[in-house]
Design an enzyme around this catalytic site. Sequence first.
Site, PDB file in Angstrom:
ATOM      1  CE  LYS A  34      -8.820  -8.173  -8.765  1.00  0.00           C
ATOM      2  NZ  LYS A  34      -7.688  -7.138  -8.497  1.00  0.00           N
ATOM      3  NE  ARG A  59       4.248  -5.404 -12.753  1.00  0.00           N
ATOM      4  CZ  ARG A  59       3.079  -6.369 -12.892  1.00  0.00           C
ATOM      5  NH1 ARG A  59       3.128  -7.532 -12.514  1.00  0.00           N
ATOM      6  NH2 ARG A  59       1.977  -5.839 -12.924  1.00  0.00           N
ATOM      7  CG  HIS A  79       3.916  -7.651  -4.230  1.00  0.00           C
ATOM      8  ND1 HIS A  79       3.152  -8.639  -4.429  1.00  0.00           N
ATOM      9  CD2 HIS A  79       3.186  -6.581  -5.234  1.00  0.00           C
ATOM     10  CE1 HIS A  79       2.214  -8.561  -5.558  1.00  0.00           C
ATOM     11  NE2 HIS A  79       2.153  -7.260  -5.908  1.00  0.00           N
ATOM     12  CB  SER A 111      -0.451 -11.802  -8.102  1.00  0.00           C
ATOM     13  OG  SER A 111       0.231 -10.971  -7.201  1.00  0.00           O
TER      14      SER A 111
HETATM   15  O1  PNS Z   1      -2.545  -4.821  -6.622  1.00  0.00           O
HETATM   16  P1  PNS Z   1      -3.354  -4.217  -7.458  1.00  0.00           P
HETATM   17  O2  PNS Z   1      -4.604  -4.963  -7.671  1.00  0.00           O
HETATM   18  O3  PNS Z   1      -2.872  -3.434  -8.721  1.00  0.00           O
HETATM   19  O4  PNS Z   1      -3.899  -2.922  -6.709  1.00  0.00           O
HETATM   20  C1  PNS Z   1      -4.952  -1.831  -6.968  1.00  0.00           C
HETATM   21  C2  PNS Z   1      -5.206  -1.059  -5.770  1.00  0.00           C
HETATM   22  C3  PNS Z   1      -5.846  -1.963  -4.448  1.00  0.00           C
HETATM   23  C4  PNS Z   1      -4.065  -0.332  -5.274  1.00  0.00           C
HETATM   24  C5  PNS Z   1      -6.660  -0.249  -6.300  1.00  0.00           C
HETATM   25  O5  PNS Z   1      -7.676  -1.077  -6.867  1.00  0.00           O
HETATM   26  C6  PNS Z   1      -7.230   0.425  -5.122  1.00  0.00           C
HETATM   27  O6  PNS Z   1      -6.762   1.631  -4.441  1.00  0.00           O
HETATM   28  N1  PNS Z   1      -8.706  -0.055  -4.934  1.00  0.00           N
HETATM   29  C7  PNS Z   1      -9.309   0.651  -3.922  1.00  0.00           C
HETATM   30  C8  PNS Z   1     -10.433   1.543  -4.649  1.00  0.00           C
HETATM   31  C9  PNS Z   1     -10.155   2.940  -4.837  1.00  0.00           C
HETATM   32  O7  PNS Z   1      -9.662   3.757  -4.026  1.00  0.00           O
HETATM   33  N2  PNS Z   1      -9.815   2.868  -6.310  1.00  0.00           N
HETATM   34  C10 PNS Z   1      -9.167   3.905  -6.887  1.00  0.00           C
HETATM   35  C11 PNS Z   1     -10.011   5.349  -7.262  1.00  0.00           C
HETATM   36  S1  PNS Z   1     -11.234   4.843  -8.131  1.00  0.00           S
END
Ligand code: PNS
Length: 162
Positions: free
Chosen positions: A45, A94, A21, A132
């Site tokens: 979550k 990735r 990150h 992570s």
């Molecule tokens: O590190 P991650 O868990 O892969 O990140 C995922 C993240 C936080 C970018 C994604 O889950 C997100 O944007 N969540 C907020 C809710 C949202 O807007 N979801 C996408 C449209 S349905």
Amino acid sequence: MPHSADIAVYPGSFDPVTNGHIDIVARTSAIFDRVIVAVLDNRAKETLFSPEERHVMLARSLTEFANVEVRVFSGLLVDFMKETGARIIVRGLRFVSDFEYELQIALMNQSMMPGIETFFMASRPSRTFVSSSLVKEIASHGRDTTAFVPQIVADALAKKLK
Ligand code: PNS
């Protein structure tokens, strides 16, 4: 004042932040005027670290980047984008398997808020295997994680998972 196009938002769970990150933030900060690292506070979550803990670990790991700030958000990312005036989302890739999920999210975000653009940044090969969840797994078995995460994160993992 910079045009809103110059603000990039790098969202994620960051549970916890890894060197992968950090590398994406470093490269993003060299391209955009401002970078907002957005930590998702998703009460539904389960996370190892609280949003506050994740925020602090990120902020302390990113002090060298003057144009980077860390914020916590909840709800939809597009609503956070609107609130900040940013229209660029940065996501690191990735593997090809990352892309399938990321493309779907990017298209959903685009359809909810036209004008929002998602930029994908290829992860550095040396960081491709770092995630992570794997870092948490090896820390839970008592292994040192300093090769993969900032020192404060390695210390926090050792403390939390001992
Ligand atoms: O590190 P991650 O868990 O892969 O990140 C995922 C993240 C936080 C970018 C994604 O889950 C997100 O944007 N969540 C907020 C809710 C949202 O807007 N979801 C996408 C449209 S349905």
